[in-house]
Design a protein around this motif. Structure first.
Motif, PDB file in Angstrom:
ATOM      1  N   UNK A   1       5.457   2.575   9.603  1.00  0.00           N
ATOM      2  CA  UNK A   1       5.846   3.094   8.277  1.00  0.00           C
ATOM      3  C   UNK A   1       4.649   3.096   7.336  1.00  0.00           C
TER       4      UNK A   1
ATOM      5  N   UNK B   1      -3.042  -5.605  -6.357  1.00  0.00           N
ATOM      6  CA  UNK B   1      -4.022  -6.352  -5.558  1.00  0.00           C
ATOM      7  C   UNK B   1      -4.175  -7.794  -6.037  1.00  0.00           C
TER       8      UNK B   1
ATOM      9  N   UNK C   1       0.403  10.270   4.357  1.00  0.00           N
ATOM     10  CA  UNK C   1       1.000  11.129   3.315  1.00  0.00           C
ATOM     11  C   UNK C   1       0.205  10.991   2.014  1.00  0.00           C
ATOM     12  N   UNK C   2      -0.172   9.772   1.697  1.00  0.00           N
ATOM     13  CA  UNK C   2      -0.959   9.535   0.471  1.00  0.00           C
ATOM     14  C   UNK C   2      -2.259  10.350   0.506  1.00  0.00           C
TER      15      UNK C   2
ATOM     16  N   UNK D   1       5.764  15.276   8.732  1.00  0.00           N
ATOM     17  CA  UNK D   1       5.837  14.182   7.744  1.00  0.00           C
ATOM     18  C   UNK D   1       4.959  14.498   6.540  1.00  0.00           C
ATOM     19  N   UNK D   2       3.917  15.321   6.771  1.00  0.00           N
ATOM     20  CA  UNK D   2       3.001  15.640   5.681  1.00  0.00           C
ATOM     21  C   UNK D   2       3.560  16.733   4.779  1.00  0.00           C
ATOM     22  N   UNK D   3       4.660  17.336   5.191  1.00  0.00           N
ATOM     23  CA  UNK D   3       5.295  18.432   4.423  1.00  0.00           C
ATOM     24  C   UNK D   3       4.307  19.514   4.073  1.00  0.00           C
TER      25      UNK D   3
ATOM     26  N   UNK E   1       1.474   9.825  -5.838  1.00  0.00           N
ATOM     27  CA  UNK E   1       0.251  10.636  -5.726  1.00  0.00           C
ATOM     28  C   UNK E   1       0.226  11.708  -6.830  1.00  0.00           C
TER      29      UNK E   1
ATOM     30  N   UNK F   1      -4.111   4.077  -3.180  1.00  0.00           N
ATOM     31  CA  UNK F   1      -2.844   3.663  -2.562  1.00  0.00           C
ATOM     32  C   UNK F   1      -2.458   2.294  -3.089  1.00  0.00           C
ATOM     33  N   UNK F   2      -1.161   2.172  -3.384  1.00  0.00           N
ATOM     34  CA  UNK F   2      -0.696   0.962  -4.043  1.00  0.00           C
ATOM     35  C   UNK F   2      -0.234  -0.084  -3.032  1.00  0.00           C
ATOM     36  N   UNK F   3      -1.176  -0.644  -2.303  1.00  0.00           N
ATOM     37  CA  UNK F   3      -0.859  -1.744  -1.379  1.00  0.00           C
ATOM     38  C   UNK F   3      -2.107  -2.571  -1.117  1.00  0.00           C
ATOM     39  N   UNK F   4      -1.889  -3.777  -0.651  1.00  0.00           N
ATOM     40  CA  UNK F   4      -2.993  -4.691  -0.365  1.00  0.00           C
ATOM     41  C   UNK F   4      -3.330  -4.627   1.133  1.00  0.00           C
TER      42      UNK F   4
ATOM     43  N   UNK G   1       2.155   5.913   8.234  1.00  0.00           N
ATOM     44  CA  UNK G   1       2.650   7.250   7.845  1.00  0.00           C
ATOM     45  C   UNK G   1       2.512   7.408   6.325  1.00  0.00           C
ATOM     46  N   UNK G   2       2.837   6.350   5.593  1.00  0.00           N
ATOM     47  CA  UNK G   2       2.696   6.410   4.129  1.00  0.00           C
ATOM     48  C   UNK G   2       1.231   6.611   3.733  1.00  0.00           C
TER      49      UNK G   2
ATOM     50  N   UNK H   1      -6.555   2.841   0.256  1.00  0.00           N
ATOM     51  CA  UNK H   1      -6.552   1.902  -0.889  1.00  0.00           C
ATOM     52  C   UNK H   1      -7.679   2.261  -1.856  1.00  0.00           C
TER      53      UNK H   1
END
Lengths: 200, 52
Positions: free
Chosen positions: A160, B50, A167-168, A197-199, B31, A50-53, A163-164, A46
């Motif tokens: 999930x 947020x 990857x981020x 998963x990381x390609x 990204x 990263x776009x999450x809370x 893993x995201x 974050x």
């Protein structure tokens, strides 16, 4: 995104979010008291966009004497933090931290977000504290776990969301990280099959 | 009486897999955008997520 790697440091000047300010408010108490800590898990991606809370910020602190822990407890209280799952410094230290359990601190009128504070009780968590990296954000700084470990550990956790997160972090920093170290951690954690998963 | 649809678990698992794959693709695209976007700009979007 502008950032640069300088030895063990990442210089990352960005406007602070309220979550960043909340984290820095807490880590500055630890810094002031000379308590070593490392931030792990969800807040790290974050911090880097990263776009999450998140509801909690996980960190390890070094093992403290009763006196030092009590000083930390009081300092946190003076900065408006309260422990939401232990009622005294003695209980927090003896019944939680020393048993490998986490204590949680939130601002006095809130429950979330909160800090989940633990002692490092495994070799991996000790490594994480001993090999932390410094992220310099303008005039502030904080310590996070080594990103290679963070990525492999997220693969290990395996939801999930985790893993995201992996990857981020990998996509963002792959040119600056040591691929072999990620691989080695993944091997130790038994998740080499998830590296795809990381390609890379 | 409520008539529930017959659930095809294979079909459902396929959908979940596809959804996961799409989400990971989205993370990668995001990204790529982050990398070429100034900190001042992407932070604005993150603050909305947020709730700030």
């Amino acid at each position: 995104m502008e950032f640069s790697f300088k030895g063990k440091n990442i210089v990352f000047n960005k406007p602070l979010t309220n979550l960043d300010k909340f984290v820095l408010k807490f880590t500055s108490i630890l810094e002031r008291l000379g308590i070593r800590y490392v931030i792990i898990s969800g807040y790290v991606p974050i911090l880097f966009g990263r776009s999450r809370d998140t509801e909690d910020v996980d960190l390890f602190i070094e093992q403290l004497s009763a006196q030092k822990f009590s000083g930390f407890w009081e300092a946190a209280k003076n900065e408006d933090f309260r422990c939401i799952n232990a009622y005294s410094a003695k209980q927090a230290k003896e019944d939680f931290l020393e048993y490998g359990l986490a204590i949680r601190f939130a601002l006095h009128d809130r429950f979330i977000p909160n800090f989940e504070v633990k002692y490092p009780k495994t070799r991996l968590s000790e490594y994480s504290l001993d090999n932390r990296i410094k992220v310099i954000i303008g005039e502030h700084y904080l310590y996070t776990s080594k990103l290679e470990l963070q990525i492999a550990f997220k693969l290990y956790l395996g939801t999930d969301k985790d893993i995201e997160d992996a990857v981020h972090l990998w996509d963002l920093f792959k040119d600056n990280l040591d691929k072999q170290t990620v691989k080695d951690f993944a091997e130790d954690l038994g998740v080499t099959h998830k590296l795809g998963k990381l390609k890379w | 009486m409520v008539h529930l649809p017959k659930i095809d678990l294979k079909e459902l698992a396929k959908e979940v897999r596809q959804n996961r794959k799409q989400r990971l693709e989205f993370v990668r695209q995001y990204v790529e955008w982050l990398k070429k976007t100034p900190n001042k700009v992407w932070v604005k979007g993150q603050k909305k997520v947020l709730g700030e």
